[in-house]
Design a protein around this motif. Structure first.
Motif, mmCIF file in Angstrom:
data_model
loop_
_atom_site.group_PDB
_atom_site.id
_atom_site.type_symbol
_atom_site.label_atom_id
_atom_site.label_comp_id
_atom_site.label_asym_id
_atom_site.label_seq_id
_atom_site.Cartn_x
_atom_site.Cartn_y
_atom_site.Cartn_z
ATOM 1 N N LEU A 187 0.829 -1.203 0.000
ATOM 2 C CA LEU A 187 0.000 0.000 0.000
ATOM 3 C C LEU A 187 0.866 1.258 0.000
ATOM 4 N N GLY A 188 1.955 1.215 0.771
ATOM 5 C CA GLY A 188 2.863 2.353 0.785
ATOM 6 C C GLY A 188 3.495 2.601 -0.570
ATOM 7 N N CYS A 189 3.936 1.529 -1.233
ATOM 8 C CA CYS A 189 4.533 1.664 -2.569
ATOM 9 C C CYS A 189 3.517 2.183 -3.573
ATOM 10 N N ALA A 190 2.276 1.688 -3.482
ATOM 11 C CA ALA A 190 1.231 2.149 -4.400
ATOM 12 C C ALA A 190 0.950 3.634 -4.182
ATOM 13 N N ALA A 191 0.944 4.054 -2.903
ATOM 14 C CA ALA A 191 0.734 5.468 -2.612
ATOM 15 C C ALA A 191 1.891 6.303 -3.150
ATOM 16 N N TYR A 192 3.116 5.847 -2.905
ATOM 17 C CA TYR A 192 4.277 6.545 -3.448
ATOM 18 C C TYR A 192 4.197 6.641 -4.970
ATOM 19 N N GLN A 193 3.776 5.552 -5.602
ATOM 20 C CA GLN A 193 3.778 5.527 -7.058
ATOM 21 C C GLN A 193 2.853 6.583 -7.652
ATOM 22 N N ALA A 194 1.742 6.851 -6.963
ATOM 23 C CA ALA A 194 0.860 7.918 -7.431
ATOM 24 C C ALA A 194 1.624 9.245 -7.487
ATOM 25 N N GLY A 195 2.361 9.547 -6.421
ATOM 26 C CA GLY A 195 3.157 10.770 -6.409
ATOM 27 C C GLY A 195 4.299 10.738 -7.401
ATOM 28 N N ASN A 196 4.916 9.550 -7.582
ATOM 29 C CA ASN A 196 6.039 9.436 -8.515
ATOM 30 C C ASN A 196 5.613 9.751 -9.944
ATOM 31 N N ILE A 197 4.519 9.125 -10.391
ATOM 32 C CA ILE A 197 4.044 9.345 -11.757
ATOM 33 C C ILE A 197 3.615 10.796 -11.948
ATOM 34 N N LEU A 198 2.860 11.318 -10.965
ATOM 35 C CA LEU A 198 2.408 12.705 -11.078
ATOM 36 C C LEU A 198 3.590 13.671 -11.114
ATOM 37 N N GLY A 199 4.631 13.400 -10.307
ATOM 38 C CA GLY A 199 5.808 14.262 -10.316
ATOM 39 C C GLY A 199 6.573 14.186 -11.625
ATOM 40 N N ALA A 200 6.763 12.954 -12.137
ATOM 41 C CA ALA A 200 7.466 12.791 -13.414
ATOM 42 C C ALA A 200 6.723 13.497 -14.542
ATOM 43 N N VAL A 201 5.408 13.341 -14.572
ATOM 44 C CA VAL A 201 4.603 13.964 -15.624
ATOM 45 C C VAL A 201 4.606 15.479 -15.472
ATOM 46 N N ALA A 202 4.576 15.983 -14.234
ATOM 47 C CA ALA A 202 4.626 17.430 -14.018
ATOM 48 C C ALA A 202 5.929 18.015 -14.562
ATOM 49 N N GLY A 203 7.042 17.301 -14.335
ATOM 50 C CA GLY A 203 8.321 17.765 -14.874
ATOM 51 C C GLY A 203 8.336 17.767 -16.385
ATOM 52 N N LEU A 204 7.823 16.701 -16.989
ATOM 53 C CA LEU A 204 7.755 16.642 -18.446
ATOM 54 C C LEU A 204 6.854 17.725 -19.010
ATOM 55 N N SER A 205 5.743 18.005 -18.318
ATOM 56 C CA SER A 205 4.826 19.044 -18.790
ATOM 57 C C SER A 205 5.501 20.407 -18.796
ATOM 58 N N LEU A 206 6.330 20.674 -17.752
ATOM 59 C CA LEU A 206 7.059 21.936 -17.719
ATOM 60 C C LEU A 206 8.021 22.057 -18.900
ATOM 61 N N MET A 207 8.615 20.925 -19.285
ATOM 62 C CA MET A 207 9.604 20.952 -20.373
ATOM 63 C C MET A 207 8.963 21.000 -21.750
ATOM 64 N N THR A 208 7.853 20.268 -21.934
ATOM 65 C CA THR A 208 7.310 20.065 -23.284
ATOM 66 C C THR A 208 5.990 20.777 -23.545
ATOM 67 N N GLY A 209 5.209 21.014 -22.484
ATOM 68 C CA GLY A 209 3.890 21.604 -22.685
ATOM 69 C C GLY A 209 2.853 20.628 -23.199
ATOM 70 N N LEU A 210 3.197 19.339 -23.304
ATOM 71 C CA LEU A 210 2.263 18.327 -23.791
ATOM 72 C C LEU A 210 1.230 18.002 -22.717
#
Length: 394
Positions: A99-122
């Motif tokens: 459950l802890g890993c699944a909770a972390y993973q939600a933040g991990n994906i959202l953080g990775a995508v937020a960084g990509l969005s800042l770079m690409t605007g996609l």
């Protein structure tokens, strides 16, 4: 006679254990630390001192068990109980870590995508699918370590940029030194306090670190953990100090703008890529750690269909949150707090095993080590219970 510690071995051990500090310097650390600085200035700095030392004490204990017995933490816990009790304990711990890993993973994906969005605007949903598919491919073939190490270097480079920025924070060295050791829980900060603890003392890292340490000597392991984790803690501190430069509500674009204004446009881009790198590297680590914990506690064969189903389920959780296009920052703070609440449950079992005289002999905990670990368990239990009580009361 224990092996002497050479400079070369010590440096190698520090690099080896940097995987632990890189694992907790993810989107959760960037977000929670910067928000703490932006909203509460220096008042929550003491939490990072506590969490960094707690990481060292708990990680050392978990790794000492493996070095002394030749078995990882999950195997030792499972074998410490007989019959159905052992099975119940193993499943309870696995579910907590899962459950802890699944909770972390939600933040991990959202953080990775937020960084990509800042770079690409996609758009975020498109980036979420791409990140998820790349993670599936890398986890399926098992080629994650080199890429994760490279991305970890980028995260530390981002930390270096924050060190420079933090020098512009409106504080004095004396005020920082005092805030590092004087506890303070301002009104409304309890969730963030648990988040800062949960993003630093990562429960799954205890099992993950235990599984990779049997080939080391005790002296190598201790030096590596102390130096690598303290460096990670310093990065967390400067992230908080840099957050003080954001007078309004914290956001990733605002943080990128602050860096760009202080250092130049390249620094804003470095932050965006570092945020992506932190999220992506952790997006590989969290699912794999859940599967490794199942292997350790439940005897699930590595790379078996069940092993892959476990990491796939954790990864799917993060991808689902990304596709729902939820606002990343509140989710990231909340999931770090959830892990902070789960932490005492895991550490109680670690504390029991590391004091087993028959199992560890001379390597069992000393009085001072018991005091340190007991302090971590007590504080995290009180804060976690306090958070749960406030949630129920409201």
């Amino acid at each position: 006679m224990p092996k002497s510690l050479s400079f070369r071995a010590g440096l190698g051990s520090i690099l080896f254990w940097s995987v632990i500090s890189a694992a907790f310097i993810g989107p959760g650390s960037v977000t929670a630390c910067a928000i703490a600085g932006s909203k509460y200035e220096l008042q929550l700095l003491w939490v990072l001192t506590f969490a960094t030392l707690g990481t060292v004490w708990l990680q050392e204990a978990a790794s000492r068990i493996t070095i002394a017995t030749g078995r990882d933490l999950g195997q030792v816990i499972r074998q410490s109980y007989s019959g159905k009790t052992g099975l119940w304990v193993a499943w309870a711990l696995f579910l907590a870590i899962f459950l802890g890993c699944a909770a972390y993973q939600a933040g991990n994906i959202l953080g990775a995508v937020a960084g990509l969005s800042l770079m690409t605007g996609l758009p975020a949903p498109t980036l979420t699918v791409v990140v998820g598919l790349v993670c599936v491919g890398l986890l399926w073939v098992g080629s994650t370590q080199s890429l994760a190490n490279f991305l970890g270097v980028i995260v530390f480079a981002m930390g270096g940029a924050f060190v420079y920025v933090a020098f512009g924070a409106p504080v004095t060295p004396g005020a920082v030194a005092k805030a590092l050791v004087v506890p303070n829980v301002p009104s409304g900060s309890l969730l963030l306090v648990n988040g800062l603890i949960g993003t630093t003392i990562v429960p799954y890292n205890l099992f993950f670190g235990s599984s990779i340490s049997p080939s080391q000597s005790l002296s190598d392991m201790r030096l590596g953990i102390w130096v690598a984790v303290i460096l990670g803690g310093i990065i967390s501190v400067v992230l908080l100090l840099a957050g003080m430069l954001i007078p309004d509500d914290f956001s990733y674009p605002h943080m990128a703008t602050v860096l760009a204004e202080r250092l130049g446009p390249w620094a804003g881009n470095l932050f965006a890529f570092g945020l992506f790198a932190a999220g992506f590297a952790s997006s590989l680590t969290a699912p794999l750690a859940a599967a490794i914990t199942a292997q350790s506690l439940l005897g699930v064969p590595k790379n078996s269909p069940v092993f892959r189903a476990i990491w796939l389920a954790v990864l799917a959780t993060g991808v689902t949150f990304g596709l729902l296009n939820v606002t990343p920052i509140p989710v990231i703070v909340a999931v770090q707090a959830i892990n902070g609440i789960l932490l005492p449950f895991v550490t109680v079992f670690l504390w029991r095993v590391v004091n087993d005289r028959a199992l560890l002999g001379e390597h069992r905990n000393s009085v001072s080590q018991n005091v340190a670990m007991g302090f971590v368990v007590l504080v995290t239990a009180v804060l976690g219970g306090w958070n749960v009580w406030l949630a129920l009361a409201s």
